[in-house]
Every structure is written in C-alpha cells, then in structure tokens.
Design an enzyme around this catalytic site. Structure first.
Site, PDB file in Angstrom:
ATOM      1  N   LEU A  33      -2.842 -12.976   4.631  1.00  0.00           N
ATOM      2  CA  LEU A  33      -1.468 -12.849   4.099  1.00  0.00           C
ATOM      3  C   LEU A  33      -1.452 -12.341   2.649  1.00  0.00           C
ATOM      4  CD1 LEU A  33       0.159 -16.053   5.692  1.00  0.00           C
ATOM      5  CD2 LEU A  33      -0.157 -13.779   6.685  1.00  0.00           C
ATOM      6  N   ILE A  75     -11.365 -12.170   5.313  1.00  0.00           N
ATOM      7  CA  ILE A  75     -12.641 -11.631   5.838  1.00  0.00           C
ATOM      8  C   ILE A  75     -13.601 -11.216   4.711  1.00  0.00           C
ATOM      9  CG2 ILE A  75     -11.591 -10.853   8.024  1.00  0.00           C
ATOM     10  CD1 ILE A  75     -12.077  -7.936   6.893  1.00  0.00           C
ATOM     11  N   TYR A 190      -8.983   3.316  -4.078  1.00  0.00           N
ATOM     12  CA  TYR A 190      -8.726   2.944  -2.671  1.00  0.00           C
ATOM     13  C   TYR A 190      -9.442   3.906  -1.718  1.00  0.00           C
ATOM     14  CZ  TYR A 190      -6.352   3.625   1.761  1.00  0.00           C
ATOM     15  OH  TYR A 190      -6.105   3.845   3.091  1.00  0.00           O
ATOM     16  N   LYS A 194     -12.790   3.622   1.230  1.00  0.00           N
ATOM     17  CA  LYS A 194     -12.814   4.097   2.623  1.00  0.00           C
ATOM     18  C   LYS A 194     -14.024   4.996   2.869  1.00  0.00           C
ATOM     19  CE  LYS A 194      -8.993   2.244   4.141  1.00  0.00           C
ATOM     20  NZ  LYS A 194      -8.871   1.391   5.318  1.00  0.00           N
ATOM     21  N   ASN A 249       8.497   7.717   3.786  1.00  0.00           N
ATOM     22  CA  ASN A 249       9.429   6.581   3.877  1.00  0.00           C
ATOM     23  C   ASN A 249      10.200   6.400   2.572  1.00  0.00           C
ATOM     24  OD1 ASN A 249       8.825   6.082   6.501  1.00  0.00           O
ATOM     25  ND2 ASN A 249       7.980   4.030   6.211  1.00  0.00           N
TER      26      ASN A 249
HETATM   27  N1  LIG Z   1       0.093   2.735   5.963  1.00  0.00           N
HETATM   28  C1  LIG Z   1      -0.444   3.941   5.959  1.00  0.00           C
HETATM   29  O1  LIG Z   1       0.245   4.961   5.757  1.00  0.00           O
HETATM   30  C2  LIG Z   1      -1.921   4.107   6.235  1.00  0.00           C
HETATM   31  C3  LIG Z   1      -2.439   5.412   6.269  1.00  0.00           C
HETATM   32  C4  LIG Z   1      -3.800   5.583   6.506  1.00  0.00           C
HETATM   33  C5  LIG Z   1      -4.613   4.487   6.702  1.00  0.00           C
HETATM   34  N2  LIG Z   1      -4.094   3.236   6.664  1.00  0.00           N
HETATM   35  C6  LIG Z   1      -5.002   2.095   6.846  1.00  0.00           C
HETATM   36  O2  LIG Z   1      -4.527   1.212   7.826  1.00  0.00           O
HETATM   37  C7  LIG Z   1      -4.854  -0.136   7.466  1.00  0.00           C
HETATM   38  C8  LIG Z   1      -3.593  -0.969   7.494  1.00  0.00           C
HETATM   39  O3  LIG Z   1      -2.641  -0.416   6.597  1.00  0.00           O
HETATM   40  P1  LIG Z   1      -1.196  -1.044   6.449  1.00  0.00           P
HETATM   41  O4  LIG Z   1      -0.297   0.029   5.983  1.00  0.00           O
HETATM   42  O5  LIG Z   1      -0.873  -1.813   7.660  1.00  0.00           O
HETATM   43  O6  LIG Z   1      -1.451  -2.022   5.223  1.00  0.00           O
HETATM   44  P2  LIG Z   1      -0.856  -3.487   4.956  1.00  0.00           P
HETATM   45  O7  LIG Z   1      -1.195  -3.826   3.555  1.00  0.00           O
HETATM   46  O8  LIG Z   1       0.571  -3.538   5.372  1.00  0.00           O
HETATM   47  O9  LIG Z   1      -1.704  -4.396   5.960  1.00  0.00           O
HETATM   48  C9  LIG Z   1      -3.011  -4.837   5.705  1.00  0.00           C
HETATM   49  C10 LIG Z   1      -3.085  -6.278   6.178  1.00  0.00           C
HETATM   50  O10 LIG Z   1      -4.421  -6.754   5.969  1.00  0.00           O
HETATM   51  C11 LIG Z   1      -4.366  -8.044   5.360  1.00  0.00           C
HETATM   52  N3  LIG Z   1      -5.602  -8.183   4.577  1.00  0.00           N
HETATM   53  C12 LIG Z   1      -5.986  -7.473   3.482  1.00  0.00           C
HETATM   54  N4  LIG Z   1      -7.177  -7.923   3.036  1.00  0.00           N
HETATM   55  C13 LIG Z   1      -7.560  -8.925   3.876  1.00  0.00           C
HETATM   56  C14 LIG Z   1      -8.692  -9.783   3.920  1.00  0.00           C
HETATM   57  N5  LIG Z   1      -9.667  -9.719   3.008  1.00  0.00           N
HETATM   58  N6  LIG Z   1      -8.777 -10.694   4.930  1.00  0.00           N
HETATM   59  C15 LIG Z   1      -7.788 -10.788   5.855  1.00  0.00           C
HETATM   60  N7  LIG Z   1      -6.681 -10.020   5.840  1.00  0.00           N
HETATM   61  C16 LIG Z   1      -6.575  -9.086   4.866  1.00  0.00           C
HETATM   62  C17 LIG Z   1      -3.083  -8.036   4.527  1.00  0.00           C
HETATM   63  O11 LIG Z   1      -2.579  -9.337   4.280  1.00  0.00           O
HETATM   64  C18 LIG Z   1      -2.148  -7.196   5.408  1.00  0.00           C
HETATM   65  O12 LIG Z   1      -1.405  -8.005   6.293  1.00  0.00           O
HETATM   66  C19 LIG Z   1      -5.481  -0.075   6.079  1.00  0.00           C
HETATM   67  O13 LIG Z   1      -6.861  -0.225   6.155  1.00  0.00           O
HETATM   68  C20 LIG Z   1      -5.099   1.289   5.573  1.00  0.00           C
HETATM   69  O14 LIG Z   1      -6.072   1.790   4.700  1.00  0.00           O
HETATM   70  C21 LIG Z   1      -2.750   3.010   6.432  1.00  0.00           C
END
Ligand SMILES: NC(=O)c1ccc[n+]([C@@H]2O[C@H](COP(=O)([O-])OP(=O)(O)OC[C@H]3O[C@@H](n4cnc5c(N)ncnc54)[C@H](O)[C@@H]3O)[C@@H](O)[C@H]2O)c1
Length: 398
Positions: A33, A75, A190, A194, A249
C-alpha cells in the site's frame, strides 16, 4: 492457476487482478500500500474516489466475482515473509507490478532517488532469490517500460521486442552475428531501475532457469475496464498530479476542467501508449503463453500506438476546445525523438487494440468531467526537475 499479483492494489495491478479472477484463476494480491501512502505524503488524491483494498475485495465478491485474498507485504524489505508466502501458496505464476513507477517522483530529491532504487531493485531481486530458495517453477510476468530503450534518436530504426541482432566485426575482417539485449538508455532514475531489472532477469534465467516474460509497456491511459465498472467500489485510480499523472490522462483531466494543456518543451517527444483495457488483456495473454522451460527471457513490447506529445495535445484540444500551454521541460531529454516499435507478439496472440480515436472522448466525459470537482489545481504543475538547470528554467518561467 494460482497467481500472485504483486502490486495488485495499483493502477495497472487492480484491473489486472480482477480480470485474472474473472478468467478463473486463484488470485492473491500482494501489496504494501505504499502508493496510497505516497498520495498522503504528496497531499494528493486519485481523481476518481477509490475504495480501500478491503472494500474493493468485498465489493468484488458481492458482484459475483471469484474471491481474491490480500496479503500486506513489502517485497523489497520482507524477504522471509515473501519466501514463506511462496512456500505456502505455491503459485504457478507471479505478475510483478510492485515498483515505484513515476519518473518525476524518482527525480524529486536524493531521498526519492534512493527510495526508487532500493524499492525496485531489491523487490525484483528478492522475488528472484525467493523463487530459487522455494524450489518452485514459477513464471514471472514483469511490467517493465518502453523507456528502457530510451527516448533519444533511434535513427528511424524499428525497436525490436527486446533483442537486437548485431554483427560483431573480428580482427581478421570477418563478422559473426549475435542476438543481444537491446542496449538500454534510461532517461530517469525510475527508468534506470527497469534496465537493472532486465539484467536481473537475464542473470537468473541463465543461472537458475527462471521463466520470465518482461513486458516493455508504453504509457497507460484510460481508467476503468468493464469489470472495474461493475460497482463504484471497484473503480480504478486516476492520477493527474505533476509527479504521478501520465501525459495523456493529464491532458484529458486538464481539458475537462478548462486548464490549458501542459506541454513541456516543444511537444516533439514521442512516446508509446496503451489503453488500460489492453494492458490487462496483454498480461493475461502473457500468462497464458509462458516461456518453455529453459527458454530465455521473453520480451514483448506492450504498446499499441506511438504519438508525439504535442500532437496528442492538439488531438485533445480539437475534441474539447482546450487551450495549449507550452512550458519549460523539467526533464533532461532530446527535444524530439522517433519511436517506431515492433509490437507483433501481442497482435499475433490476438490483441485487438483500443485506439485513441475510439476512446479519448469517452474518457473525458465519463471520468475526467465526472470527477472534475475533486481536482486540486495546485497539484497539476510538474515541479520535479531532472537537474538544477531545468529547475532554474521552471523558476524563471513562473
Ligand atoms: N502506469 C503506467 O503508465 C505504466 C507504464 C509502463 C510501465 N508501468 C509499470 O507497471 C507497474 C505498475 O504500475 P502502476 O501504474 O500500476 O503503478 P502504481 O504505483 O499504481 O502501482 C504499483 C503498486 O505496487 C505497490 N508496491 C510498490 N512497491 C511495493 C513493494 N516493495 N512491495 C509491495 N508492493 C509494492 C504499490 O503500493 C502500488 O499499489 C510498474 O512496475 C510500472 O513501472 C506502468
């Protein structure tokens, strides 16, 4: 199959988790969270009102969804609990979304740079080491980013799905051909995490034969899927602030509240995009087509369209009569770049993309205008600057 969804409370993770449950999988959401906590720290809220994870799960069952469970676990910091969870749940697959995902947030300060590296790199490494320790054969589906390839010039070349075939010249004048990981060119701390994830997967796949699919995802736009629209408590988050809001967005929300669209620099930056519905579908397709035992890391380019940022702003402005405001760019990046992307893998697996032309207006009306009164205008500007030089340019403009 039993699937752990790490980061399943987040923007991409939540709709993915419900979709997998709907498809008949046993889903365990694992999340610390931290994303909700960062909202509190930054003093912002999702434009859409989002329920607690407990209410989300209750609502999901009440609308007839297959029950999911939730484990509150970090994690990156709780290795022993992660390993114990793998041993008790014995998942066949793990979808890994659990990272700090905002480039501007990662560049805010040395504290957020260090947090992003600690969280993302340790999280991914802990997962890999725990899978080895558990002795399980688990398929990891990881959400990476198109940003690992970099947003500099690719000189018109098409970006392949992860691997590049190169010719290596030899001293005797001959050449051999080799398939290598596409060179990385991260544009923020960031994105750098990756690129490090990529190497971790490469190594553990080679050493321990861990099966991995790494999804190089474009910028996700849109908010809900059909499933998250079944009940207001299932609504997905919508970030619009200067740190976490993603470009398209943000434009949609800005158009909805009559705020001039914030284009940074010339708007010549080209990015790859995918709708949230397609992102969810791609993850399911990747899960259903795992690599064979011993196969090297599969890499898919998870995007459906590339556009210049300025061109997107003009598209949104044409639909909504919004004005466009050209602002100093907080990022240190090329003024313009090309981005021609091979995304055949998902198209061949049956993905039918939601196009911008089909979905943009609906998103403005159904989401951005509906929740416009929840927007805090003071949180819209992007103030995280990549270097002192960018910070000064922003200050001089203000
Ligand atoms: N949103 C985008 O446009 C986008 C684009 C490309 C890649 N991504 C990748 O997709 C993945 C998810 O992105 P998102 O937009 O849903 O982000 P987000 O921040 O909404 O969701 C990430 C979730 O992971 C949880 N989290 C983070 N670190 C954690 C940890 N150490 N242990 C447990 N939970 C943890 C957070 O609480 C959150 O609920 C990311 O890895 C992001 O790099 C997202």
């Amino acid at each position: 199959m039993k699937v752990l969804v790490l980061g399943g409370d987040g923007f991409c993770g939540w709709p993915c988790a419900v979709n997998l449950a709907e498809a008949g999988h046993d889903v365990v959401i694992v999340d610390n969270l931290s994303r909700r906590k960062i909202d509190i720290d930054l003093g912002v809220e999702s434009l859409t009102p989002i329920a607690t994870i407990q209410d989300r799960l209750r609502a999901w069952e009440q609308v007839g969804g297959r029950a999911m469970t939730f484990v509150h676990l970090d994690i990156a910091r709780e290795y022993d609990r992660l390993l114990e969870l793998l041993r008790s749940e014995r998942p066949s697959a793990i979808v890994h979304f659990a990272e700090q995902r905002a480039a501007p947030y990662s560049m805010k300060s040395s504290a957020t740079k260090r947090y992003t590296v600690d969280n993302n790199v340790n999280g991914t490494h802990n997962l890999l080491a725990a899978i080895v320790d558990s002795g399980l054969d688990v398929h990891i589906v990881h959400l990476g980013t198109m940003g690992v390839y970099g947003y500099g010039s690719h000189r018109g070349a098409t970006i392949p799905e992860g691997y590049l075939t190169v010719e290596v010249p030899q001293p005797d004048g001959t050449c051999f051909t080799e398939k290598i990981l596409h060179p990385t060119d991260p544009g923020s701390v960031y994105h750098m995490t990756k690129t490090l994830d990529q190497l971790l997967f490469f190594y553990y796949n080679k050493n321990d034969a861990i099966r991995v699919t790494d999804l190089h995802q474009g910028i996700v736009w849109g908010t809900n899927t059909d499933l998250t629209q079944r009940d207001p408590r299932l609504t997905n988050r919508f970030d619009y602030d200067g740190d976490y809001g993603t470009v398209l967005n943000r434009f949609l929300m800005q158009a909805a509240i009559g705020y001039p669209l914030t284009v940074h620099g010339t708007g010549g930056q080209t990015r790859a995009f995918i709708h949230i519905r397609d992102s969810v579908r791609c993850v399911q397709l990747a899960l259903e087509h795992p690599p064979e035992p011993g196969e090297k890391v599969k890499i898919f380019n998870q995007m459906t369209e590339s556009h210049q940022v300025g061109e997107l702003a003009r598209k949104v402005a044409a639909l909504t009569d919004a004005e466009i405001n050209y602002l100093p760019n907080p990022r240190k990046e090329a003024i313009e770049n090309d981005l021609i992307v091979d995304n055949r893998c998902f198209i061949e697996l049956g993905l039918k993309p939601t196009t911008l032309d089909d979905g943009l207006l609906a998103e403005v009306v159904d989401v951005a205008r509906r929740w416009a009164d929840r927007c805090d205008r003071s949180k819209i500007p992007c103030l995280s600057a990549w270097t002192q030089r960018q910070a000064e340019a922003i200050k001089a403009f203000a």
